[in-house]
Scaffold this motif. Structure first.
Motif, PDB file in Angstrom:
ATOM      1  N   LEU A 195       0.830  -1.215   0.000  1.00  0.00           N
ATOM      2  CA  LEU A 195       0.000   0.000   0.000  1.00  0.00           C
ATOM      3  C   LEU A 195       0.860   1.259   0.000  1.00  0.00           C
TER       4      LEU A 195
ATOM      5  N   ARG B 205       1.900   2.525  -3.473  1.00  0.00           N
ATOM      6  CA  ARG B 205       0.905   2.702  -4.548  1.00  0.00           C
ATOM      7  C   ARG B 205       0.638   4.168  -4.870  1.00  0.00           C
TER       8      ARG B 205
ATOM      9  N   ASP C 260      -2.643   5.121  -6.026  1.00  0.00           N
ATOM     10  CA  ASP C 260      -3.971   4.556  -6.300  1.00  0.00           C
ATOM     11  C   ASP C 260      -4.964   5.691  -6.597  1.00  0.00           C
TER      12      ASP C 260
ATOM     13  N   ILE D  23      -8.160   5.613  -7.244  1.00  0.00           N
ATOM     14  CA  ILE D  23      -9.464   5.530  -6.562  1.00  0.00           C
ATOM     15  C   ILE D  23      -9.361   6.059  -5.132  1.00  0.00           C
ATOM     16  N   GLN D  24      -8.285   5.683  -4.430  1.00  0.00           N
ATOM     17  CA  GLN D  24      -8.126   6.191  -3.059  1.00  0.00           C
ATOM     18  C   GLN D  24      -7.995   7.719  -3.062  1.00  0.00           C
ATOM     19  N   ASP D  25      -7.285   8.247  -4.043  1.00  0.00           N
ATOM     20  CA  ASP D  25      -7.165   9.706  -4.114  1.00  0.00           C
ATOM     21  C   ASP D  25      -8.492  10.360  -4.480  1.00  0.00           C
TER      22      ASP D  25
ATOM     23  N   ILE E  66     -11.391   9.299  -3.553  1.00  0.00           N
ATOM     24  CA  ILE E  66     -12.184   9.315  -2.305  1.00  0.00           C
ATOM     25  C   ILE E  66     -11.736  10.476  -1.422  1.00  0.00           C
ATOM     26  N   ARG E  67     -10.407  10.691  -1.322  1.00  0.00           N
ATOM     27  CA  ARG E  67      -9.913  11.833  -0.535  1.00  0.00           C
ATOM     28  C   ARG E  67     -10.441  13.147  -1.130  1.00  0.00           C
TER      29      ARG E  67
ATOM     30  N   ASN F 262     -14.239  13.526  -0.463  1.00  0.00           N
ATOM     31  CA  ASN F 262     -14.478  13.863   0.954  1.00  0.00           C
ATOM     32  C   ASN F 262     -14.169  15.329   1.226  1.00  0.00           C
TER      33      ASN F 262
ATOM     34  N   VAL G 214      -4.743  -2.099  -9.103  1.00  0.00           N
ATOM     35  CA  VAL G 214      -4.811  -0.743  -8.559  1.00  0.00           C
ATOM     36  C   VAL G 214      -5.117   0.192  -9.734  1.00  0.00           C
TER      37      VAL G 214
ATOM     38  N   LYS H 230      -3.173  12.608  -2.423  1.00  0.00           N
ATOM     39  CA  LYS H 230      -1.846  12.281  -1.874  1.00  0.00           C
ATOM     40  C   LYS H 230      -0.813  11.904  -2.924  1.00  0.00           C
ATOM     41  N   ASN H 231      -1.229  11.089  -3.903  1.00  0.00           N
ATOM     42  CA  ASN H 231      -0.230  10.451  -4.769  1.00  0.00           C
ATOM     43  C   ASN H 231      -0.386  10.726  -6.262  1.00  0.00           C
TER      44      ASN H 231
END
Ligand SMILES: [Zn+2]
Length: 423
Positions: free
Chosen positions: A247, A250, A252, A254-256, A258-259, A262, A292, A326-327
């Protein structure tokens, strides 16, 4: 309006006849449901179905002794004469095209209501100084040819009428060719020049939102149309194997996303519940369960009736996303920006006065959706009135307004038009 006139006018609106006319219109392009009941409508602009609907309403208008004319972009007009032929007319109307999976009331109600308001004014023996014209604007929905509101935009001088000649529908037919064919089919209808200066414009429409029904109001006095800003957000990271990539290593997307969403929800939080913020479409790449995601694209539809909020929050969208992510690399593109429009007190007052004289429950509210009326605003005093629709559902076969709700709307429209036409 003088005492004693309004009751005649109200009595002259026949609820059953009005409903019957709307159902005759709904049969043109009807979509059957699972049980074979015709509930939805698919009537794209400048098609044979559109022309069939127009012929039907032309027949009704001619039976009323109204004169019919069409302009170079296909906007259709019906004219009721006033006692002063030189006075600037009061204009009312809406559109007759539908979304591909549309309902029976969006648009068409405002045109039929306009015609029946004129009929009530005539039947009640109400003289008006100004002529009253009813318009059916070409291509409001933009379902066959994008963008929508071409007829009202060209009429109001926002764009020349030939701006969209090259726009093709899904079958490759251009707007220019469809319009040429359409006008040839209506060669028997007298031509009129594009645009003019009415005294006022009042458009009647179903609310397409839930407030009137939920809060128990008969009539919405529309204060304006909220502004909109639409964005596309692209996040680019790196794809990796879901089973092997740690993790911490990555990027990623999708995770970004979501951030980002939000953080946007925090930015758009509104205790008054006026602001509208929607992420309606997400595209993920490669969109598989064991990878990912390296790319995400999502849309933002942000609307607000207050210009300041629209500018402040809209301008903060890109930074909010950049700070939250983040990434991934971030690209934010604004693809549409329309400031709010405000309707004129002259028209709002005419609607409000008619509703209160008729003992109806009314509320001031902004329109959440676009309408032809927003393009008429710079031309003359403009306004709209809304009637309730079931759960606010629109652009869908489930779209529904009760016959009595629609008849109340026609009565208010008739009195407001008579009021404006005697100013
Ligand atoms: Zn509409």
């Amino acid at each position: 309006m003088s005492d004693g006139v309004a009751p005649n006018l109200i009595a002259a609106v026949d609820e059953a006849k009005h409903w019957d006319r709307l159902m005759q219109m709904a049969a043109i392009g009807a979509i059957p449901d699972a049980e074979g009941k015709m509930v939805g409508v698919n009537r794209a602009c400048l098609t044979p179905l559109d022309r069939q609907a127009r012929r039907l309403i032309i027949g009704w208008a001619q039976a009323l002794g109204m004169s019919v004319s069409v302009d170079e972009i296909g906007n259709l007009f019906f004219r009721h004469e006033g006692t002063d032929a030189n006075a600037a007319p009061v204009l009312t109307g809406s559109h007759m095209d539908t979304q591909p999976n549309g309902g029976r009331f969006d648009g068409i109600w405002g045109v039929v209501a306009g015609l029946e308001a004129v009929q009530a004014i005539r039947d009640a023996g109400v003289a008006t100084k100004r002529p009253i014209e009813v318009v059916a604007w070409t291509n409001e929905e933009g379902g066959r040819f994008a963008p929508g509101c071409m007829g009202s935009m060209a009429w109001a001088g926002f764009k020349p009428a030939n701006t969209w000649d090259g726009v093709a529908d899904p079958d490759g037919i251009t707007f220019g060719d469809a319009l040429k064919e359409h006008l040839a089919e209506e060669a028997d209808i007298p031509r009129r020049p594009l645009g003019y200066q009415p005294y006022a414009y009042l458009e009647a429409h179903i609310e397409q939102g839930p407030r009137l029904e939920a809060e128990g109001y008969d009539i919405g006095v529309v204060t304006g149309i909220q502004g909109s800003r639409w964005f596309i957000v692209e996040l680019t990271g790196e794809t990796a194997h879901a089973g092997t990539a740690p993790l911490s290593m990555r990027k990623d997307a999708i995770q970004d996303m979501i951030r980002a969403i939000n953080a946007l929800n925090d930015l758009m939080a509104d205790p008054t519940d006026v602001l509208r913020f929607t992420v309606g479409r997400i595209e993920v790449h490669p969109n598989t369960s064991n990878s990912v995601a390296d790319k995400v694209r999502f849309t933002i539809d942000f609307r607000h009736p207050d210009k300041e909020v629209l500018i402040l929050n809209g301008d903060a969208i890109e930074n909010t996303i950049r700070t939250a992510v983040k990434n991934c690399d971030v690209k934010v593109t604004e693809r549409f920006h329309a400031l709010p429009v405000e309707f004129d007190p002259i028209v709002q007052n005419a609607v409000s006065k008619a509703a209160s004289e008729q003992g109806l429950k009314q509320i001031d509210l902004p329109s959440g959706a676009f309408h032809d009326a927003q393009f008429v605003v710079p031309v003359c005093p403009t306004g709209m009135l809304f009637v309730p629709c079931f759960k606010g559902i629109s652009h869908n076969p489930a779209e529904y307004s009760k016959p009595e709700e629609l008849a109340k709307g026609v009565r208010v429209l008739a009195q407001a038009l008579a009021d404006l036409a005697n100013q």
